[in-house]
Design an enzyme around this catalytic site. Sequence first.
Site, PDB file in Angstrom:
ATOM      1  N   CYS A  35      43.458  37.884  36.139  1.00 49.66           N
ATOM      2  CA  CYS A  35      45.077  38.056  36.252  1.00 49.66           C
ATOM      3  C   CYS A  35      45.215  37.247  37.571  1.00 49.66           C
ATOM      4  O   CYS A  35      45.212  37.538  38.588  1.00 49.66           O
ATOM      5  CB  CYS A  35      45.214  39.450  36.534  1.00 49.66           C
ATOM      6  SG  CYS A  35      47.169  39.549  37.021  1.00 49.66           S
ATOM      7  N   CYS A  38      47.521  38.999  40.114  1.00 52.02           N
ATOM      8  CA  CYS A  38      46.943  40.040  40.839  1.00 52.02           C
ATOM      9  C   CYS A  38      46.313  39.147  42.029  1.00 52.02           C
ATOM     10  O   CYS A  38      46.050  39.860  43.225  1.00 52.02           O
ATOM     11  CB  CYS A  38      45.570  40.469  40.012  1.00 52.02           C
ATOM     12  SG  CYS A  38      46.338  41.384  38.582  1.00 52.02           S
TER      13      CYS A  38
END
Length: 290
Positions: A35, A38
Amino acid sequence: MSQYAIDVSVVDFDEKVLAASRRVPVIVDFWAPWCQPCRILKPILEKLAAEYSGKFILAKVNSDENQELAMRYGVRGIPAVKAFVGGELVDEFTGALPEAQIREFLDRLIPSPAEPLRRAALDLAAAGNLDAARQKMAEAIDLDPRNDTAYLDFVQLSLDLGTPEALSEATELLSAVADRVRDQDRAAALMARIDMAKTANGADVGALQARLERDANDHEARLQLANALALRQDYQAALEQLLEIVRRDRKWNDEAGRKGMLKLFTLLSAQPQYDDLVRAFRIALARTLN
């Protein structure tokens, strides 16, 4: 990574998040290695965890490896950040927010340094010393100007005191903070109470009742009486007077009776003990109008 940022899995989540959140807020970051957002958010959270030095704990959960936890807490997109206080999920956001917004998120969760002063003020109020309570609450606001609850408490204490000066201060303060506070329901209820206090305008309940005995269609007297009763927290009697205005002349003074009832419903909506009363008068108002 600091001692305040830890990796957590399904095995130790209850201990390191739920149990720990009874001592200090725990911020859970659901992330995954693939991600990209993230990777942006994670360093910001770790930096803030170190900077806040134990005022909150950052618990990082790899959602790929802990899908049971992700499902349990309704994670549908990552990064997903969820805040736990007292063993309960209390707030959350999804996506990589800017650092300034994350700080605001954290500051809403972390106990204010003014909390002891605020509680002391409420104790004084409970003992009937409203002047001292307002002074103590003002000290709490000075110590932590971001403590929205203290502002709303000060407004409530000022309304409880009931003097014209206190009413003026309550009006000015609430107008200044109403748009920013999180508890919009309480702010709306306090504003409704201020409006009633202004309408009542130091009314003499006995004199108003005497006016109504002479003329039951004296709607102005009935409206002032309703507001005076509401200020005394005799809400059922206040709603009965307002409903009587609607029954006698629903269009009087731009539907003042109906609007007064709606204002009282707003005030009482923040107090669950009045749910049955509000429900009964909502039904009565609907029947009267229809």
